[in-house]
Design a protein around this motif. Structure first.
Motif, PDB file in Angstrom:
ATOM      1  N   UNK A 186       0.841  -1.194   0.000  1.00  0.00           N
ATOM      2  CA  UNK A 186       0.000   0.000   0.000  1.00  0.00           C
ATOM      3  C   UNK A 186       0.884   1.255   0.000  1.00  0.00           C
ATOM      4  N   UNK A 187       0.506   2.318  -0.700  1.00  0.00           N
ATOM      5  CA  UNK A 187      -0.751   2.558  -1.424  1.00  0.00           C
ATOM      6  C   UNK A 187      -0.722   2.126  -2.884  1.00  0.00           C
ATOM      7  N   UNK A 188       0.419   1.617  -3.379  1.00  0.00           N
ATOM      8  CA  UNK A 188       0.529   1.278  -4.796  1.00  0.00           C
ATOM      9  C   UNK A 188      -0.377   0.110  -5.174  1.00  0.00           C
ATOM     10  N   UNK A 189      -0.646  -0.772  -4.219  1.00  0.00           N
ATOM     11  CA  UNK A 189      -1.459  -1.963  -4.503  1.00  0.00           C
ATOM     12  C   UNK A 189      -2.872  -1.608  -4.935  1.00  0.00           C
ATOM     13  N   UNK A 190      -3.361  -0.437  -4.544  1.00  0.00           N
ATOM     14  CA  UNK A 190      -4.732  -0.040  -4.904  1.00  0.00           C
ATOM     15  C   UNK A 190      -4.766   1.099  -5.918  1.00  0.00           C
ATOM     16  N   UNK A 191      -3.617   1.450  -6.475  1.00  0.00           N
ATOM     17  CA  UNK A 191      -3.553   2.577  -7.403  1.00  0.00           C
ATOM     18  C   UNK A 191      -3.602   2.105  -8.844  1.00  0.00           C
ATOM     19  N   UNK A 192      -4.456   2.748  -9.642  1.00  0.00           N
ATOM     20  CA  UNK A 192      -4.518   2.452 -11.076  1.00  0.00           C
ATOM     21  C   UNK A 192      -3.335   3.055 -11.822  1.00  0.00           C
ATOM     22  N   UNK A 193      -2.533   3.873 -11.142  1.00  0.00           N
ATOM     23  CA  UNK A 193      -1.421   4.591 -11.778  1.00  0.00           C
ATOM     24  C   UNK A 193      -0.077   3.924 -11.524  1.00  0.00           C
ATOM     25  N   UNK A 194      -0.050   2.774 -10.860  1.00  0.00           N
ATOM     26  CA  UNK A 194       1.216   2.152 -10.454  1.00  0.00           C
ATOM     27  C   UNK A 194       1.468   0.884 -11.249  1.00  0.00           C
ATOM     28  N   UNK A 195       2.544   0.896 -12.057  1.00  0.00           N
ATOM     29  CA  UNK A 195       2.820  -0.242 -12.941  1.00  0.00           C
ATOM     30  C   UNK A 195       4.278  -0.680 -12.914  1.00  0.00           C
ATOM     31  N   UNK A 196       5.104  -0.054 -12.070  1.00  0.00           N
ATOM     32  CA  UNK A 196       6.550  -0.216 -12.210  1.00  0.00           C
ATOM     33  C   UNK A 196       7.231  -0.456 -10.879  1.00  0.00           C
ATOM     34  N   UNK A 197       8.102  -1.444 -10.842  1.00  0.00           N
ATOM     35  CA  UNK A 197       9.062  -1.649  -9.757  1.00  0.00           C
ATOM     36  C   UNK A 197      10.177  -2.520 -10.319  1.00  0.00           C
ATOM     37  N   UNK A 198      11.248  -2.687  -9.566  1.00  0.00           N
ATOM     38  CA  UNK A 198      12.395  -3.437 -10.083  1.00  0.00           C
ATOM     39  C   UNK A 198      12.044  -4.887 -10.381  1.00  0.00           C
ATOM     40  N   UNK A 199      11.209  -5.481  -9.532  1.00  0.00           N
ATOM     41  CA  UNK A 199      10.837  -6.890  -9.733  1.00  0.00           C
ATOM     42  C   UNK A 199      10.141  -7.067 -11.077  1.00  0.00           C
ATOM     43  N   UNK A 200       9.172  -6.210 -11.359  1.00  0.00           N
ATOM     44  CA  UNK A 200       8.401  -6.355 -12.601  1.00  0.00           C
ATOM     45  C   UNK A 200       9.198  -5.878 -13.818  1.00  0.00           C
ATOM     46  N   UNK A 201      10.070  -4.891 -13.650  1.00  0.00           N
ATOM     47  CA  UNK A 201      10.942  -4.496 -14.763  1.00  0.00           C
ATOM     48  C   UNK A 201      11.802  -5.669 -15.213  1.00  0.00           C
ATOM     49  N   UNK A 202      12.340  -6.409 -14.245  1.00  0.00           N
ATOM     50  CA  UNK A 202      13.186  -7.561 -14.592  1.00  0.00           C
ATOM     51  C   UNK A 202      12.364  -8.687 -15.209  1.00  0.00           C
ATOM     52  N   UNK A 203      11.137  -8.887 -14.725  1.00  0.00           N
ATOM     53  CA  UNK A 203      10.265  -9.900 -15.336  1.00  0.00           C
ATOM     54  C   UNK A 203       9.927  -9.518 -16.775  1.00  0.00           C
ATOM     55  N   UNK A 204       9.820  -8.230 -17.038  1.00  0.00           N
ATOM     56  CA  UNK A 204       9.492  -7.757 -18.381  1.00  0.00           C
ATOM     57  C   UNK A 204      10.687  -7.666 -19.296  1.00  0.00           C
ATOM     58  N   UNK A 205      11.882  -8.045 -18.793  1.00  0.00           N
ATOM     59  CA  UNK A 205      13.133  -8.017 -19.568  1.00  0.00           C
ATOM     60  C   UNK A 205      13.471  -6.607 -20.055  1.00  0.00           C
ATOM     61  N   UNK A 234       2.214   6.788 -15.691  1.00  0.00           N
ATOM     62  CA  UNK A 234       1.650   8.068 -16.065  1.00  0.00           C
ATOM     63  C   UNK A 234       0.282   7.890 -16.697  1.00  0.00           C
ATOM     64  N   UNK A 235      -0.224   6.658 -16.680  1.00  0.00           N
ATOM     65  CA  UNK A 235      -1.543   6.357 -17.257  1.00  0.00           C
ATOM     66  C   UNK A 235      -2.340   5.524 -16.256  1.00  0.00           C
ATOM     67  N   UNK A 236      -3.662   5.609 -16.372  1.00  0.00           N
ATOM     68  CA  UNK A 236      -4.503   4.861 -15.427  1.00  0.00           C
ATOM     69  C   UNK A 236      -5.428   3.857 -16.101  1.00  0.00           C
ATOM     70  N   UNK A 237      -5.446   3.823 -17.444  1.00  0.00           N
ATOM     71  CA  UNK A 237      -6.201   2.801 -18.178  1.00  0.00           C
ATOM     72  C   UNK A 237      -5.221   2.077 -19.087  1.00  0.00           C
ATOM     73  N   UNK A 238      -4.986   0.802 -18.801  1.00  0.00           N
ATOM     74  CA  UNK A 238      -3.993   0.032 -19.551  1.00  0.00           C
ATOM     75  C   UNK A 238      -4.678  -1.102 -20.311  1.00  0.00           C
ATOM     76  N   UNK A 239      -4.050  -1.583 -21.388  1.00  0.00           N
ATOM     77  CA  UNK A 239      -4.672  -2.666 -22.157  1.00  0.00           C
ATOM     78  C   UNK A 239      -4.708  -3.981 -21.388  1.00  0.00           C
TER      79      UNK A 239
END
Length: 350
Positions: free
Chosen positions: A18-37, A269-274
């Motif tokens: 929290x608070x990123x877990x409930x935010x529509x604007x949060x898509x990035x951290x080191x763990x997910x950047x590495x998963x996304x190559x 920087x966006x809140x509606x993602x595909x």
């Protein structure tokens, strides 16, 4: 976090914090950047338009400080990169590049000296406008129905900004600008330009997207459109899918060419993602979809994934080096004062 990083755990999955877990604007951290190559990431040092003519320069420097501090905090998983050679070197070592962009020409406060200073602290692209006009450039809002340009594109000072960016080796970014500003910048710039986070106007008629006429000029310039994943720019609605992002990529490839398209999702920087591109870990889904179309070779996909941007950056550096060899001095143009829109300044006559 109000620029306080001590308790910011960027190396954890923020979907569980929290608070990123409930935010529509949060898509990035080191763990997910590495998963996304992800191998290289531009962080936008963005400050709001209401800071224009006030404290925009200070706030921009504070955002750059944040980027540099968290890059250093997570070194060597993150390393600061300021050149194409830095990117290639980091990639060989399996490190992730942090690069700095400034989104919005209001961050310059109408000063080429500030532009030069931003380059010296690591900024490698400048988005000429954000969501407001500057005293020297029109933003995309002037192209909306019922609106009209303030400057008709770039003023003479705005053209000097482009020339000084070319001389410095800073990339010109045309996301957020009006079609008139696009036209003028493409005419003035000797180096390739980018659209750091825009999509195709032919598929969604947002003024934030790039018209086909500009795509054709961009191909001649050698620049790239880095496709934005904001649903409202993909489908003009708040819902979209990975297939919609692919449609924009394919359209830009068809009009401008396979050498002139890249990825600039706009995450955080966006809140509606595909659907299928929910965050930075989702890039493999995009490439799987592209492979499934049968239109993309492995070499094509490498270009999209980063080689096109790397080529642009190398060309920008080449133009910079040509300016150096020609002993072109810094541009010293001064923005004309405009009644009611100048920064709070002292009365000293320097």
């Amino acid at each position: 976090m109000h620029n306080k990083l001590r308790n910011f755990k960027f190396d954890t999955d923020l979907r569980e914090v929290s608070p990123w877990s409930t935010s529509a604007w949060s898509h990035t951290d080191l763990v997910r950047l590495e998963r996304g190559h992800v191998a290289a990431q531009f962080w936008a040092a963005y400050v709001p338009c209401d800071s224009q003519h006030k404290d925009a320069v200070q706030l921009t420097l504070e955002q750059i400080d944040v980027i540099r501090r968290f890059t250093e905090w997570y070194h060597p998983r993150l390393v600061l990169c300021t050149s194409s050679e830095d990117i290639k070197s980091a990639h060989k070592k399996h490190h992730m590049c942090s690069l700095i962009g400034v989104e919005g020409g209001h961050s310059l406060a109408g000063s080429l000296a500030v532009l030069r200073t931003l380059y010296h602290v690591g900024v490698r692209y400048l988005t000429l406008t954000s969501t407001c006009n500057t005293p020297w450039a029109d933003c995309s809002h002037v192209d909306m129905p019922g609106k009209k340009p303030e400057h008709g594109g770039l003023t003479n000072f705005g053209k000097a900004v482009i020339k000084e960016m070319n001389r410095l080796g800073m990339i010109v970014d045309l996301s957020h600008v009006s079609t008139g500003t696009m036209r003028d910048a493409l005419e003035v710039s000797k180096a390739p330009v980018i659209f750091s986070h825009s999509s195709a106007h032919a598929l969604c008629n947002s003024t934030r997207n790039v018209p086909d006429e500009t795509l054709r000029k961009l191909a001649l310039n050698g620049g790239i459109v880095m496709v934005n994943f904001y649903s409202l720019f993909l489908t003009c609605r708040d819902t979209s899918t990975v297939a919609d992002a692919v449609a924009h990529i394919n359209h830009i490839r068809e009009i401008a060419g396979v050498d002139n398209v890249g990825l600039g999702a706009g995450y955080d920087g966006i809140n509606y993602v595909p659907q299928g591109l929910e965050d930075v870990s989702s890039y493999p889904n995009l490439f799987a979809e592209l492979i499934g179309t049968g239109k993309w070779t492995a070499d094509d996909l490498r270009k999209l994934a980063g080689l096109n941007f790397l080529r642009v950056m190398q060309h920008v550096e080449k133009i910079r080096d040509e300016f150096k060899r020609a002993n072109v001095p810094p541009y010293e143009d001064v923005m004309p004062r405009q009644k009611g829109t100048n920064n709070c300044t002292s009365q000293a006559n320097y």
